[in-house]
Design a protein around this motif. Structure first.
Motif, PDB file in Angstrom:
ATOM      1  N   ASP B 184       0.975  -4.732  -4.080  1.00 37.59           N
ATOM      2  CA  ASP B 184       1.403  -3.715  -3.131  1.00 37.59           C
ATOM      3  C   ASP B 184       1.951  -4.328  -1.850  1.00 37.59           C
ATOM      4  O   ASP B 184       1.254  -4.437  -0.852  1.00 37.59           O
ATOM      5  N   ARG B 189       7.562  -3.124  -4.035  1.00 32.42           N
ATOM      6  CA  ARG B 189       7.863  -1.719  -3.773  1.00 32.42           C
ATOM      7  C   ARG B 189       9.365  -1.468  -3.865  1.00 32.42           C
ATOM      8  O   ARG B 189       9.822  -0.554  -4.526  1.00 32.42           O
ATOM      9  N   LYS B 193      11.469   0.421  -6.753  1.00 34.39           N
ATOM     10  CA  LYS B 193      12.281   1.605  -6.415  1.00 34.39           C
ATOM     11  C   LYS B 193      13.674   1.454  -7.009  1.00 34.39           C
ATOM     12  O   LYS B 193      14.222   2.373  -7.615  1.00 34.39           O
ATOM     13  N   TYR B 213       0.410  -0.373  -8.589  1.00 32.09           N
ATOM     14  CA  TYR B 213       0.276  -1.438  -7.586  1.00 32.09           C
ATOM     15  C   TYR B 213      -1.166  -1.902  -7.446  1.00 32.09           C
ATOM     16  O   TYR B 213      -2.086  -1.105  -7.542  1.00 32.09           O
TER      17      TYR B 213
ATOM     18  N   LEU C 115      11.483   3.292   1.503  1.00 33.66           N
ATOM     19  CA  LEU C 115      10.448   3.764   0.574  1.00 33.66           C
ATOM     20  C   LEU C 115      10.626   5.254   0.289  1.00 33.66           C
ATOM     21  O   LEU C 115       9.718   5.915  -0.212  1.00 33.66           O
ATOM     22  N   TYR C 117      10.754   7.969   2.169  1.00 34.46           N
ATOM     23  CA  TYR C 117      10.020   9.034   2.852  1.00 34.46           C
ATOM     24  C   TYR C 117      11.012  10.121   3.207  1.00 34.46           C
ATOM     25  O   TYR C 117      12.114   9.840   3.664  1.00 34.46           O
ATOM     26  N   ARG C 179      -1.740  -1.177   2.054  1.00 41.35           N
ATOM     27  CA  ARG C 179      -1.141  -0.196   1.157  1.00 41.35           C
ATOM     28  C   ARG C 179       0.111   0.391   1.780  1.00 41.35           C
ATOM     29  O   ARG C 179       0.082   0.913   2.875  1.00 41.35           O
ATOM     30  N   ASN C 180       1.201   0.341   1.035  1.00 42.84           N
ATOM     31  CA  ASN C 180       2.427   0.923   1.559  1.00 42.84           C
ATOM     32  C   ASN C 180       2.324   2.431   1.671  1.00 42.84           C
ATOM     33  O   ASN C 180       2.942   3.042   2.526  1.00 42.84           O
ATOM     34  N   ASP C 181       1.516   3.051   0.793  1.00 46.95           N
ATOM     35  CA  ASP C 181       1.388   4.504   0.821  1.00 46.95           C
ATOM     36  C   ASP C 181       0.672   4.990   2.066  1.00 46.95           C
ATOM     37  O   ASP C 181       0.624   6.183   2.330  1.00 46.95           O
ATOM     38  N   GLY C 183       1.554   4.440   5.022  1.00 45.52           N
ATOM     39  CA  GLY C 183       2.534   4.872   6.017  1.00 45.52           C
ATOM     40  C   GLY C 183       2.592   4.031   7.275  1.00 45.52           C
ATOM     41  O   GLY C 183       3.036   4.482   8.319  1.00 45.52           O
TER      42      GLY C 183
END
Lengths: 254, 444, 389, 537
Positions: B184, B189, B193, B213, C115, C117, C179-181, C183
């Motif tokens: 991750d 990422r 994508k 991830y 990403l 958003y 974690r990219n999620d 934010g």
């Protein structure tokens, strides 16, 4: 703490049917004890009789498994923690003298002073004239006036005991619990300590003294309770108690 | 007033305050006495972590730079001046990268810096290079989505690695179902994508793509591998595209091998596993799994043979492997030398101007070129892992006929960047929007 | 408010420390801005931001010393508060980029654009205003420390247990911010800042101003700590450090004191982080790494635990050493030195530099002013720091 | 295209197998051409060559294909000569089988890719369905099950009829069912039978085949498919719980192994050893050194490398532990927070030392054959290395427990931890006991390193990744209680693995950390805390 509580007993301290066990070991077993306001009581008993555990229960360090512990006739101590109990007016001197060793004697007393102990009050606290006077007075009583700026850690064992008693004085509690105040003291010091405690008691303070030293207990000349295996074995004057067969048996061993 | 206060005021000045002051002074003075570059040498900065977690990958790159500089000096240096390497250790600490970059440029006055591995370290030094107007050569494959005037990207952009690898799997292995498994962070990422968009554009249904991830240094792969196994048994040919980073790979491959996932059933193609990483794994159970790179040590060209020989001699270790980022530094360094010679100056502005268009033979038989977007053209190879820890090139069939793919700074498969273009020669812009005709993004 | 708690805190040593900080805060930027580069006294810009970084570390060290040196709470997760403050500032700086990001999106930061958003996450609202971000710099670390401390101190988690769970806290945050999620830009964090309050963060003037501000913050932080430790509250803290349960029996609510000082310290760490970010130009989850927090503790130990000046000095000395030894031929040996520093300081210099110097001066002082010596030392609290719990 | 080619090829193989290829005469032309085609170099050529080889029916075909599979086939692109290198290193000509003295200089291995490998495997399956070797037959049947080539049906049926062995019979029956599922013209009863066979098999692969079946089927078949799929789904869901449980146990054993040494140094002695992870790392590097030595000097001993490494790792890590205790920690007793800092420093020193000596890269530690691979229980796969680690962990735990309880050192250790002054006055050399206890804890960490080297990286950072988890386990389980550590490790492992499938690896881990932090609030001294006055002293 609820504010309106009816007085259930006239006693300053009232213990009834208290039990505590640690992992199956019964440290306190159906202990009952009553202290009237202004009374001084000496508690004796062999090692492991539950004296210190009893103090722990009164001061909130240990919660009893069952039984009643009532202070000043109306307050249930089993529901309160150490800080609340101390704030109510119960002061304690430990078996092993516990003073703040890296602070001066004066600061030790300052910390014990019975003033606002909440965070904000403490942060902005300034010493007032009467408070200074009180500290001076306590210093005088415990005979450490010359050493006020010395670090408590540098005091002798006996001096530490006195400092801790001094802290009790500064704290100005209604009930004093004094655990082995004369351990490690010379005879003269022991006598002085006895005088001191009597002096304190004469100012309407209720005092519980736990002690091994029989001469000292005799010196105090107050009602004596003998504990054994967590329960009251005998109660009365020192002469009555020392004449009690079971007490003799417990002390001398079987 | 408080009584004690007066006493405090009477306290003598304690020595420790003087000590503090003195320390501050020494600190300042010693920093002023920074070395000025001698006139007859030109300094080259090397900004790779020698300690901490990234030392595992970056130490080798420092060594290869020292070798290249040494070699260049043996040839007489550049423009008659000897090169001098300045090595610093940013210790895998990202803010320290920025500090060290600043130190290299302002204190050591280096003419160019070769360095960084992770994206975050590059992001951390970017503002420094822009502000102080110097040059950075960045040798590692990365997620793209960047083109800066002061940075030259000699590693692969996603279109030089990820997309050709997926193409290969679709064509040769008839893969219909895809697991995109990554660590991750930003490279996986972004790559995933791009790949998702690309696969969908090729008609792959969304339910045939699983993206997953895991954290850095992940070591307990049991659940993940069994998930892959389950996903792979839906009756369609399945492959795993792995963007798993560094340390997590060893336990991942060990688990794959032990759970009996063979390359003939579910092949794994990795973008971050090279010869160095394989050196820590027993590769026998992994034979047939794939990797996509622009260079493999096993590629048999005279240039590569010579390079490997020299590397072994320089490191005095006949077992040291070579890998893709090392080749990237080889290309980047030689391009810089040529650009300096072309510009007849070490001045960063002039060198930046001169670099686009410079051609340099790579180690796999082709000639790479620096493009106006500061990326380079590279061949793409797909290799299968061999039992000896090397890769066997399976695509293209003939290594010498490998096509050179130009690096694309802005992916065509991301909605935010498909309209962007980088061109530092004509447009003088790293993010020109072809729709609004403006420099500076304004896209999406 | 009551001025006495401020005036009381200012003894000679404190005044000199403040003077040194003020002199550095004014002279260094001036020399950088006004003197020509050729001048021998000119301070190059890179040194200004380097020193700025040290000063931020010094504030962090002060905050750790306040709880460790005076109250015996060893937090191995103070880096988390530092980083949270940094992130709050970073978010403001990200929003200031506006449409100058590489994708030119006027609202979304670059990492959100790539990403995919669609809109700004709700927790990013408000960070386009400086006042809001500044508030968050204090509030977020403060609130986390308050909640964490409320739980931990109330259930009397002390000593090494507390240290270990603070470490778990920063580790959990590290994983979360990676974690990219989440934010917050994942591993890359927040970077590529342009403006702060309309000034270019790269500009020499802004750097100088940030350095001055950091020095100001250090001075204010020092004054706050000094006020706290010289007040009666400071004595209570030391009492808690040395004999926690005794303090309780005197009627002090120990958990409230710990909570107060822990939260205060976290806010200070947050401010340090907020000043750090514009000067180094990046904030990312690496700042949450448990190792960073432990390293910060060693600054305090080197300088002298329980001496505020020592903490600040330790941070500067260790980081200066780091700067020097991570360049040049000694580069691979830096970790050896850092490791050895940990071992040697705890073994041979348990009082740290300042504490040891104080101890040497003790007899000399005692001769000159026997009565005052102890009170001065006491106020720095260096005597016999009881290491247990 | 390739599919048709493959099925043709397989058909040929099948015919060949049925006829028994020894009886066929050798043709001169096509066979030699086929062999020479391997020298062309491209994968397509090699694939074609394999097909032609099978079709030729030459008795040498199997040998050549096996050589290709094992990467022992060499070709000279100039002379178009192809050679086989025997397992013993002897070179023979592929076409003639005559011995050749040496490989020509520019002969190179005939390359394989996955596609070619699959072709070869399928071809070999065709050739070995009737092999006298039972394992080979089963393997071949499984291969057919996977490829379910219609062309193989007659061979499979013949094999099924002739088969005596129950396991092989089952494999053939499943292979046959797999083929029938995809055979467009198979009658419905056959298909229903096949579906029943799949349902009975009940695993992922069966489900995969059922899912992949062509859509146009009769209603009866469709409902049977749906029923079988539902039944398999149910059983798989149940098995996945079992699997999570197993994964949890396995993770728990790793945690326990890493934490067990810490339970001694931290739990029993109260020393916060932040360098504990580095002891694990030293154990792993010891394993590496042992394997390197074995690899270069005594390759035959490779399978015993771990057995040799265990005592050595114990000694190395234990000795370093004793050294650390004697030189640093003993001066810091009673100052736990300072011990923490000093040992953190030691961990940095050890890491960097290892980095300097062995380099920053990962080092290769191989799995001995008995630790490679996996076996199935029901529908879950159990890998040998995880199983061995679990057993090993429990063994270490048991030995440690016994040691503390029954040996003199164990008794002294418990005496010293419970009452140091009393122990000293009874003549126990407390400082010796301290050193030995710390050495024991470190040594066990070293042993843990041997096991962890089997599943994780062997790099200087190895220890770092376990230190926080180890502390969590010990603190969660309750300090000073080995059983607490055991329960703590397994409950954290299992909780983690049940969270992971739906929360994901990262969130799962964060959730566990937060839970531990909250748990500590509730029980500040862990799951199994000692009570009473002595604890607080």
């Amino acid at each position: 703490m609820s504010l309106i509580e009816t007085r259930t007993t006239s006693a300053m301290l009232y213990l009834d049917g208290v039990h505590v066990s640690f992992d199956g070991f019964h440290a306190i077993n159906n202990l009952s004890l009553t202290l009237e306001p202004g009374e001084m009581r000496a508690i004796i008993g062999p090692n492991g009789a539950g004296k210190t555990t009893m103090m722990d229960i009164i001061t909130g360090k240990t919660k009893p498994d069952k039984g009643e512990v009532v202070f000043d006739g109306s307050v249930d101590l089993t529901k309160l923690d150490e800080t609340e109990i101390a704030t109510l007016g119960i002061g304690r001197k430990f078996q092993k003298p516990t003073v703040f060793e890296s602070q001066t004697i004066e600061d030790n007393l300052l910390l014990a002073l019975n003033v606002d102990h909440r965070v904000r009050g403490t942060l902005f606290w300034r010493r007032s004239e009467p408070e200074s006077k009180r500290i001076d007075r306590v210093l005088e009583i415990i005979k450490l006036g010359d050493a006020r700026d010395r670090l408590a850690g540098n005091l002798s064992h006996g001096q530490k005991q006195w400092l801790e008693i001094g802290m009790l004085l500064a704290q100005d509690p209604k009930l004093l619990l004094v655990d082995e105040p004369v351990a490690g003291m010379t005879d003269v010091e022991t006598q002085q300590t006895a005088e001191l405690l009597k002096e304190i008691n004469s100012h309407d303070k209720t005092v519980v003294v736990v002690e091994h030293d029989m001469t000292f207990v005799r010196e105090l000349g107050v009602k004596v309770t003998c504990l054994h295996e967590g329960t009251v074995l005998a109660e009365g004057t020192i002469d009555d108690v020392s004449a009690n067969e079971r007490v003799v048996e417990v002390y001398l061993g079987r | 007033m408080h009584i004690k206060q007066k006493r405090d005021a009477g306290t003598p000045i304690s020595r420790r305050r003087w000590l503090a002051a003195a320390a501050g002074l020494v600190l300042g003075l010693s920093a002023f006495g920074s070395a000025k570059a001698a006139d007859d040498t030109i300094k080259v900065g090397i900004l790779h972590s020698l300690s901490g977690t990234m030392a595992i990958s970056e130490t080798t790159l420092k060594d290869v730079m020292l070798m290249l500089i040494d070699e260049q000096n043996k040839k007489g240096g550049v423009l008659g001046k000897k090169l001098e390497a300045v090595v610093v250790d940013p210790a895998s600490n990202w803010p320290l990268f920025a500090e060290k970059a600043r130190e290299l440029i302002t204190k050591d006055k280096v003419s160019v810096v070769f360095g960084c591995w992770t994206s975050v370290s590059r992001k951390s030094v970017l503002p420094v290079f822009k502000e102080l107007d110097s040059i950075l050569f960045y040798p590692v494959q990365y997620e793209g989505e960047e083109s800066e005037r002061n940075v030259f990207y000699t590693g692969a952009a996603p279109n030089q690695q990820a997309i050709p690898a997926v193409d290969y799997l679709m064509k040769e292995e008839k893969v219909k179902r895809w697991v995109l498994e990554g660590t991750d962070y930003v490279y996986p990422r972004t790559t995933n994508k791009i790949l998702e968009a690309y696969l969908k554009s090729k008609g792959v249904a969304p339910e045939d793509i699983m993206v997953n991830y895991t954290p850095f240094g992940f070591s307990d792969w049991q659940t993940e591998v069994s998930k892959i196994k389950t996903f792979g048994s839906a009756g369609k040919k399945t492959a795993v595209v792995s963007t798993i980073n560094g340390d997590a790979n060893v336990p991942f491959y060990k688990e794959l091998g032990n759970q009996g996932i063979k390359a003939t059933d579910i092949p794994v193609v990795a973008f971050s596993v090279g010869e160095e990483e394989l050196a820590g794994i027993d590769t026998k159970p992994l034979v047939g799994h794939l990797a996509a790179w622009n260079y493999f040590e096993s590629i048999n060209t005279p240039e590569n043979k010579a390079f490997i020989k020299e590397w072994h001699a320089f490191t005095k270790n006949p077992k040291r492997t070579t890998n893709d980022p090392m080749e990237a530094h080889y290309i980047g360094f030689n391009m810089w030398v040529k650009a300096v010679e072309k510009a007849k100056s070490f001045d960063p502005d002039k060198v930046i101007e001169a670099l686009p268009g410079i051609k340099q033979a790579n180690l796999t038989g082709g000639v790479s070129e620096m493009l106006p977007n500061h990326h380079i053209t590279k061949p793409v190879f797909i290799g299968e892992i061999q039992a000896d820890g090397q890769f066997n090139v399976v695509s293209p069939d003939d290594v010498k006929k490998a096509k050179l793919v130009p690096g694309d700074a802005w992916s065509d498969y991301l909605p935010g960047s498909k309209d962007l273009e980088a061109d530092w020669v004509k447009l003088k812009c790293g993010n020109y929007n072809t729709v609004t005709k403006k420099c500076g993004g304004q896209g999406s | 408010m009551t001025p006495h708690i401020l005036t009381r805190s200012l003894n000679r040593g404190a005044l000199i420390f403040l003077l040194v900080v003020a002199a550095a805060g004014i002279l260094l930027p001036l020399s950088n801005l006004l003197l020509p580069e050729s001048s021998a006294l000119h301070v190059p810009t890179y040194l200004i931001s380097l020193f700025g970084k040290y000063v931020c570390y010094a504030i962090l060290a002060l905050s750790i010393d306040l709880i460790w040196g005076y109250c015996g709470i060893l937090s191995l997760g103070h880096g988390a508060f530092f980083a949270l403050g940094g992130y709050a500032m970073g978010m403001y700086l990200m929003r200031q980029i506006g449409s100058r990001g590489v994708y030119g999106n006027p609202i979304l930061p670059d990492f959100m654009v790539f990403l995919n958003y669609k809109a700004l996450p709700w927790y990013w609202y408000g960070f386009d205003h400086f006042w809001f971000a500044a508030l968050m710099v204090l509030l977020v670390p403060g609130l986390l420390a308050f909640c964490f401390g409320w739980l931990a101190f109330r259930s009397r988690v002390t000593g090494v247990y507390l240290s270990i769970i603070t470490q778990a806290m920063t580790y959990a945050l590290l994983l979360a911010f990676f974690r990219n999620d989440f934010g917050f830009g994942g591993n890359n964090g927040l970077t590529d800042f342009k403006d702060i309050l309309g000034f270019n963060v790269q500009a020499e003037g802004t750097r100088a101003a940030l350095f001055m501000l950091s020095c100001l913050a250090l001075a204010i932080g020092f004054l706050i700590c000094r006020s706290v430790v010289t007040s009666k509250l400071g004595k209570v803290l030391i009492a808690i450090r040395d004999a926690e349960s005794r303090t309780r029996f005197l009627g002090y609510r120990v958990e409230s004191y710990k909570l107060f000082v822990f939260t205060l310290s976290a806010c200070m760490a947050g401010v340090a982080g907020a000043l750090y970010v514009p000067q180094v130009g990046i904030i990312n989850p690496g700042e949450f790494a448990p190792g960073n927090s432990i390293e910060a503790v060693i600054w305090v130990a080197v300088g002298g635990r329980g001496t505020l000046i020592g903490a600040a000095l330790g941070a500067i000395v260790v980081n200066y050493a780091k700067t020097v030894f991570t360049s040049g031929p000694l580069a691979p040996y830096w970790l050896f030195m850092l490791g050895a520093m940990f071992v040697l300081v705890t073994l041979l210099l348990p009082k740290g530099i300042v504490g040891t110097v104080n101890a040497w001066l003790e007899p000399w002082k005692a001769k000159r002013l026997s009565r005052n010596a102890e009170s001065a030392a006491r106020e720095d609290g260096v005597i016999k720091p009881n290491m247990a719990e | 295209m390739p599919l048709i080619r493959l099925s043709r090829l397989l058909f040929a193989a099948a015919v060949l197998a049925l006829a028994g290829f020894a009886s066929l005469p050798a043709h001169a032309g096509p066979f030699e051409d086929a062999v020479a085609q391997f020298a062309e170099g491209s994968f397509a050529d090699s694939e074609e060559a394999v097909g032609k080889l099978i079709a030729s029916g030459n008795p040498r075909a199997a040998q050549i294909i096996t050589a290709l599979q094992d990467q022992r086939l060499y070709a000279d692109s100039d002379t178009k000569l192809v050679f086989i290198k025997g397992a013993d290193g002897k070179i023979t000509s592929a076409a003639t089988g005559e011995a050749v003295a040496d490989l020509p200089d520019n002969a190179s291995k005939v390359k394989l890719n996955n596609k070619l490998r699959r072709t070869v495997e399928a071809a070999m399956a065709g050739l070995t369905l009737l092999s006298p070797d039972l394992d080979k037959r089963i393997q071949a049947a499984q291969q057919v099950f996977k490829s379910h080539e219609e062309a193989m049906l007659p061979t499979v049926e013949a094999a099924l009829k002739a088969e005596k062995n129950a396991a092989a019979k089952q494999a053939f029956a499943e292979a046959r069912a797999a083929i029938l599922l995809f055979k467009a013209d198979a009658p419905d009863p056959d298909k229903l039978d096949a579906i029943a066979v799949m349902k009975a098999r009940g695993d992922q692969e069966a489900l995969a085949l059922l899912t992949a079946m062509p859509a146009q089927q009769s209603a009866a078949v469709n409902s049977a498919i749906a029923g079988a799929k539902a039944s398999i789904d149910r059983s798989l869901a149940m098995w996945s719980m079992v699997q999570n449980g197993w994964y949890g146990l396995s993770l728990g054993s790793v945690l326990l192994l890493a934490a067990i040494g810490l339970a001694i140094t931290f739990g029993v002695m109260g020393v916060i050893n932040m360098a504990h992870g580095e002891m694990v790392m030293l154990g792993a590097y010891t394993t590496f050194v042992v394997q390197e030595t074995i690899r270069t000097r005594y390759p035959a001993l490779f399978d015993y490398s771990l057995l040799i490494a265990v005592p050595l790792a114990f000694l190395v890590a234990g000795a370093i532990g004793v050294l650390i205790e004697r030189t640093v920690i003993r001066f810091l007793y009673g100052r736990p927070l300072e011990t923490l800092l000093a040992t953190w420093g030691i961990s940095l020193l050890l890491q960097q030392a290892v980095r300097t000596i062995f380099g920053a890269n990962n080092r290769e530690v191989g799995n001995p054959s008995w630790m490679s691979g996996a076996f199935d229980i029901g529908q879950i796969t159990i890998t040998y290395n995880r199983l061995w680690i679990l057993c090993f962990t429990l063994a270490v735990f048991a030995i440690l427990l016994a040691m503390l309880r029954y040996t003199a050192l164990g008794l002294e250790m418990r005496a010293v931890t419970q009452n140091r002054r009393m122990a000293a006055s009874m003549g126990i050399a407390t400082s010796r006991v301290d050193a030995l206890t710390f050495g024991l804890g470190s040594g066990i960490a070293g042993i843990a390193g041997v096991a962890l080297s089997q599943i994780d990286n062997v790099s200087p950072n190895l220890g770092q990744s376990y230190i926080i988890d180890s502390f969590m386990v010990v603190v969660f389980g309750g300090v000073g209680n080995l059983w607490g550590t055991l329960v703590g490790a397994f409950s954290l492992g299992i909780a983690n693995k049940f969270l992971e499938p739906f929360a994901g690896a990262v969130l799962g881990k964060i959730a566990i950390l937060v839970l531990i932090i909250l748990f500590i609030q509730k029980r500040p001294r862990g799951l199994f805390a000692l009570k009473g006055r002595a604890v607080e002293a």
